[in-house]
Write an enzyme that holds these catalytic residues in place. Structure first.
Site, short mmCIF file in Angstrom:
data_model
loop_
_atom_site.label_atom_id
_atom_site.label_comp_id
_atom_site.label_asym_id
_atom_site.label_seq_id
_atom_site.Cartn_x
_atom_site.Cartn_y
_atom_site.Cartn_z
N LEU A 1 0.83 -1.22 0.04
CA LEU A 1 0.02 0.10 0.01
C LEU A 1 0.75 1.28 0.05
O LEU A 1 0.55 2.35 0.24
CB LEU A 1 -1.00 -0.10 1.02
N CYS A 2 2.09 1.20 -0.10
CA CYS A 2 2.91 2.35 -0.31
C CYS A 2 2.96 3.05 -1.72
O CYS A 2 2.68 2.26 -2.68
CB CYS A 2 4.56 1.86 -0.11
N HIS A 3 2.93 4.35 -1.90
CA HIS A 3 2.76 5.13 -2.96
C HIS A 3 4.13 5.20 -3.68
O HIS A 3 5.37 5.10 -3.05
CB HIS A 3 2.33 6.42 -2.65
N MET B 1 8.71 4.59 5.21
CA MET B 1 8.71 3.54 4.90
C MET B 1 10.00 3.33 3.80
O MET B 1 10.60 2.25 4.12
CB MET B 1 7.36 2.88 4.26
N GLU B 2 10.22 4.16 3.23
CA GLU B 2 11.62 4.00 2.15
C GLU B 2 12.87 4.16 2.93
O GLU B 2 13.69 3.12 2.70
CB GLU B 2 11.63 5.45 1.22
N ASP C 1 23.91 -11.44 3.76
CA ASP C 1 24.06 -12.21 2.74
C ASP C 1 25.54 -12.48 2.45
O ASP C 1 26.10 -13.35 2.25
CB ASP C 1 23.00 -11.76 1.59
#
Length: 175
Positions: free
Chosen positions: A86-88, A124-125, A139
């Site tokens: 739901l992030c733009h 969120m970014e 990793d």
């Protein structure tokens, strides 16, 4: 009682990604003013002292661990809307990912700052950038240290938008 700050007293009356029926939806930000917005987040990767020394010495056979993790974090911030439903999609004007070895704690601190002039925030970014940078570091080093841990991951600050500025409380801070 938890040492974490009470975050619940800052919740809005309704979660913005749920409609009146409780169904998930993407928030319409079309009517919001365009403002300058920034957000910073951090996380940690804790590891064996020998693993951190290997990273710092540049002796890792896969190459410069910090450079690869930094690029992965930048790429992740750019792809956030592809990863979180739901992030733009955003036209970020700034993405900075910094990695700092902290040998006294046997860890690497990762901080990301994202910015733009837009109608929605970039929290969120920034969180995605530090998370993917940490996963990339893991990793690259898992062959020599499978016992690494990631976290805590948290938003440090945000500015801009209707809700204004916010900063993580420093009193009683854990890490």
């Amino acid at each position: 009682m938890s040492d974490q700050p009470d975050q619940l007293n800052h919740l809005p009356d309704q979660l913005s990604h749920l409609n009146a029926k409780g169904e998930a939806h993407m928030v319409d930000v079309g009517g919001k003013a365009i403002t300058q917005r920034t957000a910073s987040a951090e996380t940690y990767v804790t590891m064996a002292a020998e693993t951190l020394q290997l990273i710092q010495s540049g002796g890792h056979k896969k190459g410069d661990v910090f450079a690869v993790a930094r690029i992965a974090g930048i790429q992740a911030a750019k792809k956030c809307s592809d990863l979180i439903p739901l992030c733009h999609p955003l036209m970020l004007s700034k993405i900075a990912v910094d990695l700092e070895a902290q040998p006294e704690h046997q860890r690497v601190r990762i901080e990301a700052t994202c910015g733009l002039a837009g109608q929605t925030g970039v929290e969120m970014e920034a969180l995605t950038a530090v998370s993917v940078a940490a996963l990339t570091l893991y990793d690259m080093c898992k062959a020599v240290d499978k016992g690494m841990t990631i976290g805590p991951t948290r938003l440090l600050s945000k500015s801009g938008g209707r809700s204004g500025d916010w900063q993580f409380p420093t009193e009683g801070e854990a890490p």
